[in-house]
Design an enzyme around this catalytic site. Structure first.
Site, PDB file in Angstrom:
ATOM      1  N   HIS A  96       0.850  -1.198   0.000  1.00  0.00           N
ATOM      2  CA  HIS A  96       0.000   0.000   0.000  1.00  0.00           C
ATOM      3  C   HIS A  96       0.883   1.244   0.000  1.00  0.00           C
ATOM      4  CE1 HIS A  96      -2.937   3.011   1.259  1.00  0.00           C
ATOM      5  NE2 HIS A  96      -3.876   2.161   0.871  1.00  0.00           N
ATOM      6  N   GLU A 169      -3.734   2.126  -7.291  1.00  0.00           N
ATOM      7  CA  GLU A 169      -4.162   3.203  -6.405  1.00  0.00           C
ATOM      8  C   GLU A 169      -3.291   4.428  -6.662  1.00  0.00           C
ATOM      9  OE1 GLU A 169      -3.457   2.357  -2.293  1.00  0.00           O
ATOM     10  OE2 GLU A 169      -1.368   1.859  -2.698  1.00  0.00           O
ATOM     11  N   GLY A 175      -7.517   9.423  -0.282  1.00  0.00           N
ATOM     12  CA  GLY A 175      -7.916  10.267   0.839  1.00  0.00           C
ATOM     13  C   GLY A 175      -7.970  11.747   0.521  1.00  0.00           C
ATOM     14  N   SER A 215     -10.260   7.221  -3.353  1.00  0.00           N
ATOM     15  CA  SER A 215     -11.482   8.007  -3.128  1.00  0.00           C
ATOM     16  C   SER A 215     -12.699   7.406  -3.831  1.00  0.00           C
ATOM     17  CB  SER A 215     -11.267   9.468  -3.563  1.00  0.00           C
ATOM     18  OG  SER A 215     -10.266  10.080  -2.775  1.00  0.00           O
TER      19      SER A 215
END
Length: 253
Positions: A96, A169, A175, A215
């Site tokens: 991540h 991502e 975020g 998001s």
């Protein structure tokens, strides 16, 4: 036909008691699922035990947010594969962007984690890849992302790749409230699929699951999922409330 995977990443939110309340609400509402639909939640390590009990016998899979590449030993603060399996963890998020940024995880470290995870009976390992805003503005997105894919999968056999889920991502969308357009996301997903074909075979690339993360919410998930190479979503903030996560699930079902 590829399955659709929706994964809620709860990051460092919720005590074990709080997490179990949300997990129970989700598990209670998701009573039936199509065979080609999979839902996963990843609470903090401290909540794995309670959440595991709450979702036992349900349609929800339990995941973990990270894992050591070592089986045991002097690794203060880390958690091993066998420790996760003891709690009933079925999949693990690896690489991540927050782990890359704040924990200094390199492609080489992430690859070690992938190879270690494949030695254990996890159903899935999610390999996260993505570019920064500067890299996108410099038109380096595909170079960066495909390099992360190649390094992350180094040494992974064709028989093991079926247990790998890729998650694109874009770091600039995590975020921030910013989301890649469906066209931007599809372009990268398609490139990843083509790279998998080069590394393995067309059969593998046709079947590999590629999620989008950044998001994702109930308003944009449907149009993202309608793209041919987007097979699911890795969802952060919008998965923290049972109501918003269930809304996303219902919009995709």
């Amino acid at each position: 036909m590829r399955k659709t995977f929706l994964a809620g990443n709860w990051k460092m939110h919720y005590t074990s008691t709080e997490a179990s309340i949300v997990a129970k609400k989700i598990a209670t509402e998701v009573k039936t699922l199509k065979d080609d639909f999979v839902i996963m939640i990843t609470p903090p390590f401290t909540a794995l035990s309670k959440v595991s009990e709450c979702i036992k016998g349900s349609n929800i899979l339990l995941g973990a947010q990270n894992m050591s590449y070592m089986e045991s030993g002097a690794r203060t603060s880390e958690i091993s594969p066998s420790m996760l399996l003891e709690f009933g963890v079925e999949y693990v998020i690896l690489g991540h962007s927050e782990c890359r940024l704040y924990l200094g995880e390199t492609d080489e470290i992430i690859n070690k984690k992938i190879l270690t995870g494949l030695k254990h009976p996890f159903k899935y390992l999610i390999l996260c890849v993505g570019e920064t805003l500067n890299e996108r503005d410099s038109e380096k997105t595909l170079d960066v992302v495909l390099n992360q894919v190649k390094k992350g999968l180094d040494g992974v056999s064709e028989s093991d790749i079926k247990r790998i889920i890729l998650a694109y991502e874009p770091i600039w969308a995590i975020g921030t409230g910013k989301t890649a357009t469906k066209e931007e996301a599809e372009e990268v997903h398609k490139a990843i699929r083509l790279e998998i074909m080069k590394l393995y075979s067309k059969s593998v690339s046709d079947n590999v699951i590629i999620q989008y993360g950044g998001s994702v919410n109930s308003s944009n998930v449907k149009e993202l999922m309608n793209e041919p190479d987007i097979d699911g979503a890795l969802i952060g903030g919008a998965s923290l409330k049972a109501e918003s996560f269930l809304s996303i699930i219902n919009n995709v079902l």
